[in-house]
Design an enzyme around this catalytic site. Structure first.
Site, short mmCIF file in Angstrom:
data_model
loop_
_atom_site.label_atom_id
_atom_site.label_comp_id
_atom_site.label_asym_id
_atom_site.label_seq_id
_atom_site.Cartn_x
_atom_site.Cartn_y
_atom_site.Cartn_z
N HIS A 83 1.25 -9.73 -6.63
CA HIS A 83 1.91 -10.57 -5.61
C HIS A 83 2.47 -11.84 -6.28
O HIS A 83 3.06 -12.68 -5.60
CB HIS A 83 0.90 -11.02 -4.56
CG HIS A 83 0.40 -9.92 -3.65
ND1 HIS A 83 1.21 -8.95 -3.12
CD2 HIS A 83 -0.85 -9.68 -3.14
CE1 HIS A 83 0.49 -8.14 -2.33
NE2 HIS A 83 -0.76 -8.57 -2.34
N THR B 95 0.84 -1.21 0.00
CA THR B 95 0.00 0.00 0.00
C THR B 95 0.88 1.26 0.00
O THR B 95 0.61 2.22 -0.72
CB THR B 95 -0.90 0.00 1.26
OG1 THR B 95 -1.48 -1.29 1.41
CG2 THR B 95 -1.97 1.03 1.18
N ARG C 222 -2.28 -0.83 10.15
CA ARG C 222 -2.34 -1.34 11.53
C ARG C 222 -1.35 -0.57 12.39
O ARG C 222 -1.69 0.38 13.07
CB ARG C 222 -2.07 -2.85 11.53
CG ARG C 222 -2.35 -3.55 12.84
CD ARG C 222 -2.01 -5.02 12.75
NE ARG C 222 -0.59 -5.26 12.51
CZ ARG C 222 0.32 -5.43 13.46
NH1 ARG C 222 -0.03 -5.44 14.72
NH2 ARG C 222 1.59 -5.62 13.16
P1 PAP Z 1 -1.29 -5.83 1.19
O1 PAP Z 1 -0.27 -6.86 0.79
O2 PAP Z 1 -2.56 -6.44 1.68
O3 PAP Z 1 -1.49 -4.76 0.18
P2 PAP Z 1 0.60 -4.25 2.58
O4 PAP Z 1 0.27 -2.85 2.29
O5 PAP Z 1 1.70 -4.91 1.82
O6 PAP Z 1 -0.71 -5.12 2.50
O7 PAP Z 1 1.03 -4.40 4.09
C1 PAP Z 1 0.36 -3.76 5.14
C2 PAP Z 1 1.42 -3.39 6.14
O8 PAP Z 1 2.04 -2.16 5.70
C3 PAP Z 1 0.83 -3.10 7.51
O9 PAP Z 1 1.85 -3.45 8.44
P3 PAP Z 1 1.53 -3.83 9.95
O10 PAP Z 1 0.48 -4.89 9.95
O11 PAP Z 1 2.82 -4.32 10.51
O12 PAP Z 1 1.09 -2.58 10.61
C4 PAP Z 1 0.59 -1.61 7.41
O13 PAP Z 1 0.45 -0.99 8.66
C5 PAP Z 1 1.84 -1.15 6.69
N1 PAP Z 1 1.65 0.14 6.02
C6 PAP Z 1 0.58 0.56 5.31
N2 PAP Z 1 0.78 1.81 4.86
C7 PAP Z 1 1.99 2.19 5.31
C8 PAP Z 1 2.74 3.39 5.19
N3 PAP Z 1 2.28 4.45 4.53
N4 PAP Z 1 3.97 3.44 5.78
C9 PAP Z 1 4.44 2.37 6.46
N5 PAP Z 1 3.78 1.22 6.62
C10 PAP Z 1 2.56 1.12 6.05
#
Ligand code: PAP
Length: 364
Positions: free
Chosen positions: A173, A110, A327
């Protein structure tokens, strides 16, 4: 918005006859439709009879948020993803400047989508905070940069992608081995984002348990961890996914850029500049003076995206609330979840599978 011009042309009008026919057959054979089985049928709803037969020939294991994961072309994925990937592999026509963002789920997709979209469109959409028209303020990054294997090819649709703004930007993916033939064209560039397997696992575990359907029982941490270490995760085994893109980035550094989530967290500005140079859209001195780099970093930051209404209440991928994509966004959250023996097991596995390849990780 890039996706608004996508027209879907159904190729596989899925005959509902087949699904009904299937259920009738089951009834005839006296097989009872218990709740779990019905969930399985819903999972496979909309899949043609021939496709379901093909699925039956594949090795399968318990899934995380659907009943099963299937071993397809050497990696694990869900039935509907297989159908979409087959459609993509059959029909996708790459164009010279296409950009493909590749990740294994929960590696920061994302974030990279937001950064890449904002970077490539910075002359159309000014990223400075005073610009309230920026698409990222009202659309989730998944709506701006579509996955090959999800929205675009739901139910086997073949979208018309020729009208998209150049460079067209997609995400996937799919492991490199199953992607490479479909994107074989001079000028196509791949950006791979890798996250340490410890945090990727914890993020996947939280996410799948948040979005799974109620009729699929939750995967416990211990169970999920064991599955992850056996390679049983969407698009896994994770080590094969990472290694293939890593090797390709060493072989063709002008075509495949390998980034790490932890590096982005540590120094996003220089990694954004690296991304811009790789995509042949480097920042000019004037842009740097005007604060464009900082503006993109700010607009795409975890804190900024998380608080947007579209990311608090919206849904990008059918039935999945955007809020679950944001998250914690930290490095080393795994420490709060994995026991010392689990950390040792995963560490030994990483050493065994990736040791000596030059691919290393930062865990905190
Ligand atoms: P996806 O594969 O379903 O698209 P993806 O975006 O790859 O998900 O991963 C989500 C993780 O990226 C989450 O990590 P966490 O569970 O450890 O918190 C999410 O919080 C994190 N994430 C999303 N946006 C950002 C951002 N802008 N900067 C840093 N981390 C982010």
């Amino acid at each position: 918005m890039a996706t608004s011009s996508i027209k879907a042309i159904p190729i596989m009008a899925i005959p509902s006859f087949n699904v009904c026919h299937n259920l009738e057959l089951l009834k005839e054979q006296g097989k009872s439709l218990d709740p779990k089985r019905q969930e399985g049928e819903r999972e496979e709803e909309g899949l043609s009879y021939e496709f379901q037969e093909m699925l039956e020939s594949l090795p399968k294991e318990r899934g995380w948020r659907t009943r099963h994961l299937y071993l397809f072309q050497g990696f694990w994925c869900q039935s509907k993803e297989i159908q979409a990937i087959m459609s993509f592999q059959k029909h996708f026509k790459p164009l010279q400047n296409d950009v493909v963002i590749a990740t294994i789920p929960k590696s920061g997709t994302t974030w990279l989508k937001a950064l890449t979209y904002t970077l490539l469109n910075r002359h159309r959409f000014d990223p400075v905070s005073s610009n309230t028209d920026h698409p990222l303020l009202t659309s989730n990054p998944h709506d701006l940069v579509p996955f090959f294997e999800y929205k675009l090819r739901l139910n086997g649709d073949v979208p018309d992608l020729f009208g998209l703004a150049s460079p067209r930007t997609f995400a996937t993916h799919v492991p490199f081995g199953s992607l490479k033939d479909s994107i074989e064209k001079p000028g196509v560039k791949v950006v791979y984002l890798c996250r340490n397997p410890f945090d990727t696992f914890i993020s996947s575990w939280h996410y799948t348990n948040s979005i799974k359907s109620e009729s699929v029982s939750p995967v416990s941490l211990d169970e999920g961890f064991d599955m992850y270490c056996r390679g049983l995760i969407g698009f896994g085994p994770f080590w094969e996914h990472m290694l293939a893109y890593w090797k390709e980035s060493l072989k063709r550094p002008d075509k495949v850029l390998f980034l790490r989530y932890e590096d982005l967290k540590q120094d996003i500005e220089s990694n954004l500049k690296k991304l811009a140079s790789f995509l042949a859209v480097p920042f000019t001195e004037e842009e740097e003076r005007k604060g464009i780099v900082k503006a993109i970093v700010e607009l795409c930051s975890f804190e900024s995206l998380k608080k947007l209404e579209v990311n608090k209440a919206g849904q990008s991928i059918k039935n999945f609330e955007n809020r679950h994509l944001f998250r914690k966004g930290e490095v080393s959250d795994w420490i709060n979840y994995l026991s010392p023996p689990q950390a040792e097991r995963l560490s030994a596995l990483v050493d065994d599978k990736l040791g000596g390849t030059g691919l290393t990780f930062r865990y905190c």
